[in-house]
Write an enzyme that holds these catalytic residues in place. Sequence first.
Site, PDB file in Angstrom:
ATOM      1  NE  ARG A  44     -16.951   0.916  55.532  1.00 40.96           N
ATOM      2  CZ  ARG A  44     -18.039   0.326  55.045  1.00 40.96           C
ATOM      3  NH1 ARG A  44     -19.083   0.071  55.820  1.00 40.96           N
ATOM      4  NH2 ARG A  44     -18.102  -0.007  53.771  1.00 40.96           N
ATOM      5  CB  THR A  46      -0.880   0.032   1.258  1.00 38.62           C
ATOM      6  OG1 THR A  46      -0.068  -0.262   2.404  1.00 38.62           O
ATOM      7  CG2 THR A  46      -2.000  -0.968   1.180  1.00 38.62           C
ATOM      8  N   GLY A  47       0.221   2.390  -0.284  1.00 35.12           N
ATOM      9  CA  GLY A  47       0.780   3.746  -0.346  1.00 35.12           C
ATOM     10  C   GLY A  47       2.194   3.954   0.140  1.00 35.12           C
ATOM     11  CE  LYS A  95     -12.910 -18.446   7.496  1.00 34.10           C
ATOM     12  NZ  LYS A  95     -14.302 -18.079   7.366  1.00 34.10           N
ATOM     13  CG  HIS A 128       0.492 -15.061  55.402  1.00 38.77           C
ATOM     14  ND1 HIS A 128       0.330 -16.081  54.502  1.00 38.77           N
ATOM     15  CD2 HIS A 128       1.488 -15.429  56.229  1.00 38.77           C
ATOM     16  CE1 HIS A 128       1.190 -17.055  54.778  1.00 38.77           C
ATOM     17  NE2 HIS A 128       1.907 -16.692  55.813  1.00 38.77           N
ATOM     18  CB  THR A 172       3.871   0.034   3.012  1.00 38.51           C
ATOM     19  OG1 THR A 172       3.060   0.437   4.111  1.00 38.51           O
ATOM     20  CG2 THR A 172       4.700  -1.160   3.422  1.00 38.51           C
ATOM     21  CG  ASN A 191     -13.825  -6.173  62.068  1.00 39.27           C
ATOM     22  OD1 ASN A 191     -14.357  -5.505  61.195  1.00 39.27           O
ATOM     23  ND2 ASN A 191     -14.482  -7.075  62.764  1.00 39.27           N
ATOM     24  CE1 TYR A 206       4.149 -22.444  45.656  1.00 41.60           C
ATOM     25  CE2 TYR A 206       5.812 -23.853  44.691  1.00 41.60           C
ATOM     26  CZ  TYR A 206       5.389 -23.033  45.717  1.00 41.60           C
ATOM     27  OH  TYR A 206       6.196 -22.797  46.787  1.00 41.60           O
TER      28      TYR A 206
HETATM   29  N1  LIG Z   1      -8.528   1.123   4.480  1.00 41.78           N
HETATM   30  C1  LIG Z   1      -7.767   0.232   3.965  1.00 41.78           C
HETATM   31  O1  LIG Z   1      -8.131  -0.361   2.969  1.00 41.78           O
HETATM   32  C2  LIG Z   1      -6.465  -0.081   4.561  1.00 41.78           C
HETATM   33  N2  LIG Z   1      -5.680  -1.071   4.143  1.00 41.78           N
HETATM   34  C3  LIG Z   1      -4.561  -1.072   4.908  1.00 41.78           C
HETATM   35  N3  LIG Z   1      -4.645  -0.078   5.824  1.00 41.78           N
HETATM   36  C4  LIG Z   1      -3.628   0.281   6.809  1.00 41.78           C
HETATM   37  O2  LIG Z   1      -2.758   1.197   6.222  1.00 41.78           O
HETATM   38  C5  LIG Z   1      -1.479   1.136   6.843  1.00 41.78           C
HETATM   39  C6  LIG Z   1      -0.406   1.191   5.800  1.00 41.78           C
HETATM   40  O3  LIG Z   1      -0.642   2.256   4.946  1.00 41.78           O
HETATM   41  P1  LIG Z   1       0.554   2.909   4.168  1.00 41.78           P
HETATM   42  O4  LIG Z   1       1.215   1.822   3.453  1.00 41.78           O
HETATM   43  O5  LIG Z   1      -0.049   3.946   3.268  1.00 41.78           O
HETATM   44  O6  LIG Z   1       1.464   3.514   5.235  1.00 41.78           O
HETATM   45  C7  LIG Z   1      -1.441  -0.123   7.655  1.00 41.78           C
HETATM   46  O7  LIG Z   1      -1.399   0.234   9.025  1.00 41.78           O
HETATM   47  C8  LIG Z   1      -2.747  -0.830   7.301  1.00 41.78           C
HETATM   48  O8  LIG Z   1      -3.293  -1.488   8.439  1.00 41.78           O
HETATM   49  C9  LIG Z   1      -5.817   0.565   5.630  1.00 41.78           C
HETATM   50  N4  LIG Z   1      -6.194   1.652   6.332  1.00 41.78           N
HETATM   51  C10 LIG Z   1      -7.184   1.764   7.193  1.00 41.78           C
HETATM   52  O9  LIG Z   1      -8.208   1.278   7.320  1.00 41.78           O
END
Ligand SMILES: NC(=O)c1ncn([C@@H]2O[C@H](COP(=O)(O)O)[C@@H](O)[C@H]2O)c1NC=O
Length: 520
Positions: free
Chosen positions: A516, A40-41, A143, A281, A43, A423, A223
Site C-alpha cells: 500500500r 594549548t599544544g 556563561k 498544493h 595551537t 485516497n 510569511y
Molecule cells: N582535554 C583538554 O583539556 C582540552 N583542552 C582543549 N582541548 C581541545 O584541544 C584542541 C586544541 O589542541 P591543540 O592546540 O593541541 O591542537 C581544541 O580543539 C580544544 O577544544 C582539549 N582536548 C580535549 O578534550
Amino acid sequence: MTAEGTKRPIRRALVSVYDKTGLEELARGLHAAGVQLVSTGSTAARIAAAGVPVTKVEELTGFPECLDGRVKTLHPRVHAGILADQRLDSHREQLQELGVEPFELVVVNLYPFRETVASGAAPDECVEQIDIGGPSMVRAAAKNHPSVAVVVNPERYDDVLKAVADGGFDLERRKRLAAEAFQHTAAYDVAVANWFAAGYAADEGPWPDFIGVTYARKQVLRYGENPHQPAALYSDGSGKGLAEAEQLHGKEMSFNNYTDTEAARRAAYDHSEPCVAIIKHANPCGIAVGADVAEAHRKAHACDPLSAFGGVIAVNRPVSVAMAEQVAEIFTEVIVAPAYEDGAVEVLARKKNIRVLRCADAPAPGDESRSIEGGDLVQAKDRLQAEGDDPANWTLATGEALDADGLAELAFAWRSCRAVKSNAILLAKDGATVGVGMGQVNRVDSAKLAVERAGAERAAGAYAASDAFFPFPDGFEVLAEAGVKAVVQPGGSVRDELVVEAAQKAGVTMYFTGTRHFFH
Ligand SMILES: NC(=O)c1ncn([C@@H]2O[C@H](COP(=O)(O)O)[C@@H](O)[C@H]2O)c1NC=O
C-alpha cells in the site's frame, strides 16, 4: 553608555583550536594590539612558529598536558580565569589571592567528531574525538559573557581584530557570541548523543531511545502557509537537500513553494526514466516520463493544463533548452532540477518571477518525521522499494495478463500514484498521467475525479492505480464504466472477492501488489 554598550578591553586571550584556519593572522593581530596569548599544544606551536609570543597552557597550570591530550586545559587556573565575573569585587579579589589572571577572550573550536564518524573510523577513534576540554572552556566563557568574549568560528576572527582595536566587544555582541557558542556545543553534543543512541550504545529495539535534532536559521520567509503566519526556513547543516538548493533566478522562495517543491521532487524521482512532475498544493496535476525531459514535460503538462497554471515543476534530469522554452511559455512558480544545460536558465529567466532552483542530489533515503503537538512521529521514508512495487511480484487477480508494454504502463501508474495524497486514484496512458483523483475521503469520489479529469476519451483504455485497496466494488465500478483497460491495487480487503468479481464481469484486468502507498 548603556549596559549593552559597555565594552570590555581585551588584554589576555586563551586560544585552543583544532581548525587552525586563520590562526596565524589572528595571533599576529592580537599580539600587535598588545593582547597576551595563552595556548594549548599544537595551537601554541603554530602561533610561536608565526613569530608571535605565546604562553603555553602548561606553563600557566604548572601541570603537563597529558593522557594523549585528554587533559590540557581542565585546570582551575584556566577555568577560574575564564569564569571570574569581573563585575564583582569578590571575584576580582579572589583571583588576586589565588594569583590567577583573567581572560577577556576565549577562542576555541572543537575536535572533529562528526567528520571522524562520517569517515567510517573505528569506534575507539570516534570516542577519542569527543572533545572534553574545548566544550568546557566554550561553555564557561559563554556563561561568563558579561566579562568574556567567546569565539568558536574562524569566520569571526576579522570581527575580533576590529573589536580589539576598538576597545573590545560590547555586551550585546558578547551575548550574540555566547549564543553562537552554546549553539556550537549543543549541536556537538547532539551529534555525540545521536551516535551513541543510534548505534554505538543503542538499546534494544528498532528505533533509538533518543533523537536529537539541531537546525540553524537559514532564511526568514515573507510569511508561512498564509500571509498572517510568520515563517522561517531552517537547515540541518548537512549542506544537502532542498533547504540547501541554489536559487539561480527569480523571486524569493515562499513557504508553500518549499512544500510543493518537496512534493514535486518526491514524485519526479520515483521514476528512473527522464521524468517531469508538476505539482499544485502538494498534489500532482501531471507526471510523465519521456525519451527526454522536453517530451516528459509536454506529456505532464497535457494531463491538466488548467491546473498546471502556477505549478511547481520538478525534473529528475538536467533541464534542456528545449524544455526551458516550453516552460517559459507557461506561468510557473518554481522549477527544480539537478542541473541546467547551457542556455536553459537564460531562457527560463525571460520570465522575471519564476524561481529556478538547482538541487544536485536526489531526495535522500532514510527516515522522515512530522511534528505533532508535544512530539514527533518518525518513520522510514516510503520509497517504492517494497516487494509489491515490482510488477514481477504482482498477482494477477483476474483478466488477461498484460504484455510487457501494458505492464510497464500499469507500473508507471502505480509508481506515480504514490505521489498523490490519499485516497488516490490515478489514470495513465503512454507513460503520462491523464487523470488524477486525490485527497478525497472516500475512494469512489477519487475514482470519479480521476475519470472526470481524464475525460471520456483519455479514460477509455487507460491504466489505473489505486494507492490502497477498494473496500467495496463501487470505486472500481466507476473506473470500469469509464473503460479503463487494467487496474492495479494492493488488495487485502475483506471484500476483495466482490471487487475481483466486478472486474471479471467488466472484463478489466486486475493486479494485486500486496503493498500500500498511503500518503497524507
Ligand atoms: N582535554 C583538554 O583539556 C582540552 N583542552 C582543549 N582541548 C581541545 O584541544 C584542541 C586544541 O589542541 P591543540 O592546540 O593541541 O591542537 C581544541 O580543539 C580544544 O577544544 C582539549 N582536548 C580535549 O578534550
